[in-house]
Design an enzyme around this catalytic site. Structure first.
Site, PDB file in Angstrom:
ATOM      1  N   GLU A 179     -25.856 -29.966 -25.983  1.00  0.00           N
ATOM      2  CA  GLU A 179     -26.456 -31.134 -25.321  1.00  0.00           C
ATOM      3  C   GLU A 179     -26.057 -32.428 -26.040  1.00  0.00           C
ATOM      4  OE1 GLU A 179     -30.961 -32.826 -24.262  1.00  0.00           O
ATOM      5  OE2 GLU A 179     -30.670 -31.299 -25.804  1.00  0.00           O
ATOM      6  N   LYS A 204     -29.753 -33.229 -15.688  1.00  0.00           N
ATOM      7  CA  LYS A 204     -31.037 -32.631 -16.055  1.00  0.00           C
ATOM      8  C   LYS A 204     -32.107 -33.111 -15.088  1.00  0.00           C
ATOM      9  CE  LYS A 204     -34.080 -31.952 -20.074  1.00  0.00           C
ATOM     10  NZ  LYS A 204     -34.317 -32.315 -21.484  1.00  0.00           N
ATOM     11  N   CYS A 255     -31.579 -28.250 -22.498  1.00  0.00           N
ATOM     12  CA  CYS A 255     -32.684 -28.252 -23.441  1.00  0.00           C
ATOM     13  C   CYS A 255     -33.888 -27.469 -22.907  1.00  0.00           C
ATOM     14  CB  CYS A 255     -33.051 -29.692 -23.796  1.00  0.00           C
ATOM     15  SG  CYS A 255     -34.194 -29.852 -25.187  1.00  0.00           S
TER      16      CYS A 255
END
Length: 528
Positions: A286, A349, A402
């Site tokens: 990430e 995301k 994440c």
């Protein structure tokens, strides 16, 4: 045992709150990295006995009657979440001069909010309380309900659900493929709390018999499933996972951009160990690149030169939309880059971290000069849709950034139609604490739930490959810099054993609720 239970039942005031707090804190030892699940056979009976004595001094309206039970559940939850989430405060210390003020938010306020769910679970269970096995069923069903609510209420934060305590190793993870996390939450509390019956004379043998039956089925099914071969044909994919282990203070230092990029390139270009094929897919963690790729065409050229014909890179990177800096929207994304140095796809995301990647009630906070709680480089916008990214070999990868990996329903939906899952993360915010291990455990559970292998690339750990049964094929420890070359076995998708696992779990919780309510009503009828 009855004498011991009586002491807990008769506790009052701060003593009862302290015991509930300590019981909750003890229960966290059942979670990663400790995995000492036996402590729950102490914590939950203590919780049951504390709730047995949670009776209002002056019974009045319903809320007044349930207040003592809520307090017991809340203190239990507060102990559980303080002991389990203290490491979140590490993110506030990366730039302590600016963000240390927010430390209490992480180590006190967040656990206090999460504890409310357990307080409500205890209060709801106490509404249908009895002095037999019915109260165990009511407590299990109530915990399952509020653990499920914790997956989406207030944007959701289902970290360390109780059910994980019953799944410390792959052998004990397989049941989640049938009943989902909701079902595991219900069954775990039901079994863990069963020793509370030893303090009485009602339902002892039936209760312990049911507990032993459930434990036997749990272990037996795990053994059976791990012995079954993955659904053929198994398609191999050679993958290189890069773990650069860049210190977080360096990542947010603009003068270190070129050094970080060179580290990523050097690690990715390292020789392949003898006997292993060259990687078809390279995965970076990430926000691995400390700049926007659209601002650095030279970086794309360098990546193209790194990749041989037909190879590809999946990299966690910040993506921007808009020409002017003052109106740009930024996304925390996974981008796909081909051997020509071209960005061929990107997935943003969707589920952002409140307080870190965006600030709830931002207008109010901006007026007092607060734009975020931790030292993220900017505020992100959420993505609008998720789709699989096609990688070499025609395989499709579902990407999650994440903590998106901790949400069962979101992963199940987002991985539909994919051959495997890629999870990129940066746990350098939290250092060498239980946090990265707990995060990795969630990835293992998602692999079992979806029946898909997971490739996980983390900045400083834990990077690795997890097969479709939750077994770790290979992994890096924390704070190790290097590359992990693994041949990923991608099985053909197999149909669910008994339909939707999450829905099955809610059915299990519902049956326990009906049983608990029924036992409570039966007991009240006997008193008439």
């Amino acid at each position: 045992m009855e004498s011991l239970a009586g002491r807990f039942i008769l506790l009052w005031g701060w003593r009862r709150s302290l015991v509930a707090f300590l019981a909750g804190a003890l229960a966290i030892l059942a979670q990663a990295p400790y995995d000492f699940f036996a402590v729950c056979f102490v914590s939950f009976p203590v919780l049951v006995w504390a709730l047995d004595g949670a009776i209002a001094e002056r019974p009045g309206r319903m809320l007044q009657r349930l207040k003592p039970a809520f307090a017991v559940g809340w203190w239990f939850g507060f102990g559980y979440f303080v002991a389990g989430l203290w490491w979140v405060g590490g993110a506030m210390l990366v730039e302590a001069q600016d963000f240390a003020w927010a430390l209490p938010v992480a180590i006190i306020i967040l656990p206090a909010i999460m504890a409310t769910f357990y307080g409500l679970a205890a209060a709801l269970a106490r509404l249908f309380w009895s002095d037999d096995i019915g109260r165990i069923a009511a407590l299990a069903a109530s915990f399952a309900l509020f653990e499920w609510l914790r997956t989406f209420v207030l944007t959701g934060f289902p970290w360390n659900p109780i059910g994980y305590a019953a799944m410390p190793i792959p052998l004990l993870m397989q049941s989640v493929s049938v009943v989902g996390v909701p079902g595991m939450n219900a069954l775990a509390v039901f079994v863990f709390a069963m020793p509370a019956l030893l303090a009485g004379y009602r339902n002892i043998l039936p209760g312990l018999g049911i507990a032993l039956l459930l434990i036997g089925a749990h272990v037996g099914f795990g053994y059976f499933r791990l012995r079954q071969p993955e659904t053929p044909p198994v398609r191999p994919l050679s993958v290189r996972i890069v773990q650069p282990s860049i210190d977080q203070s360096m990542k947010i230092d603009s003068t270190s951009q070129d050094d970080i990029f060179r580290t990523l390139l050097d690690l990715s270009a390292a020789p392949v160990p003898a006997g292993r094929p060259k990687p078809s897919l390279i995965v970076w963690p990430e926000t691995s690149l400390p700049f926007l790729l659209t601002d650095r065409p030279d970086a794309l050229v360098a990546i193209g030169e790194l990749l041989s014909d037909g190879k590809a890179l999946l990299a966690g990177n910040v993506r921007a939309e808009g020409e002017r800096h003052d109106i740009r929207r930024y996304y925390n994304s996974v981008v796909a880059i081909n051997d020509a140095g071209e960005i061929t796809d990107a997935v943003d995301k969707l589920h952002l971290v409140p307080g870190g990647e965006y600030l709830p009630f931002s207008g109010l906070f901006h007026r007092i000069g607060i734009d975020r709680i931790i030292a993220m480089p900017t505020e992100f916008s959420p993505g609008t849709e998720r789709h699989p990214i096609t990688v070499p070999g025609g395989l499709k990868a579902a990407t999650f950034v994440c903590y998106e990996i901790i949400f069962p329903h979101e992963v199940s939906q987002g991985a539909s139609g994919a051959d495997f899952i890629v999870n990129v993360t940066n746990d350098a915010w939290f250092g060498d604490t239980p946090g990265p291990y707990q995060h990795f455990r969630s990835a293992q559970i998602r692999a079992v739930e979806t029946g898909l292998p997971i490739v996980r690339s983390a900045n400083n750990g834990i990077s690795g490959v997890i097969d479709s049964r939750g077994r770790v094929v290979d992994a890096f420890a924390l704070n190790v810099r290097g590359t992990l070359d693994v041949t990923l076995s991608v099985p053909s998708p197999s149909p669910a054993l008994l339909g939707d696992a999450g829905r099955n779990g809610l059915v299990v919780a519902g049956l326990l609720a009906l049983f608990g309510i029924g036992m409570s009503l039966l007991q009240r009828l006997r008193r008439i």
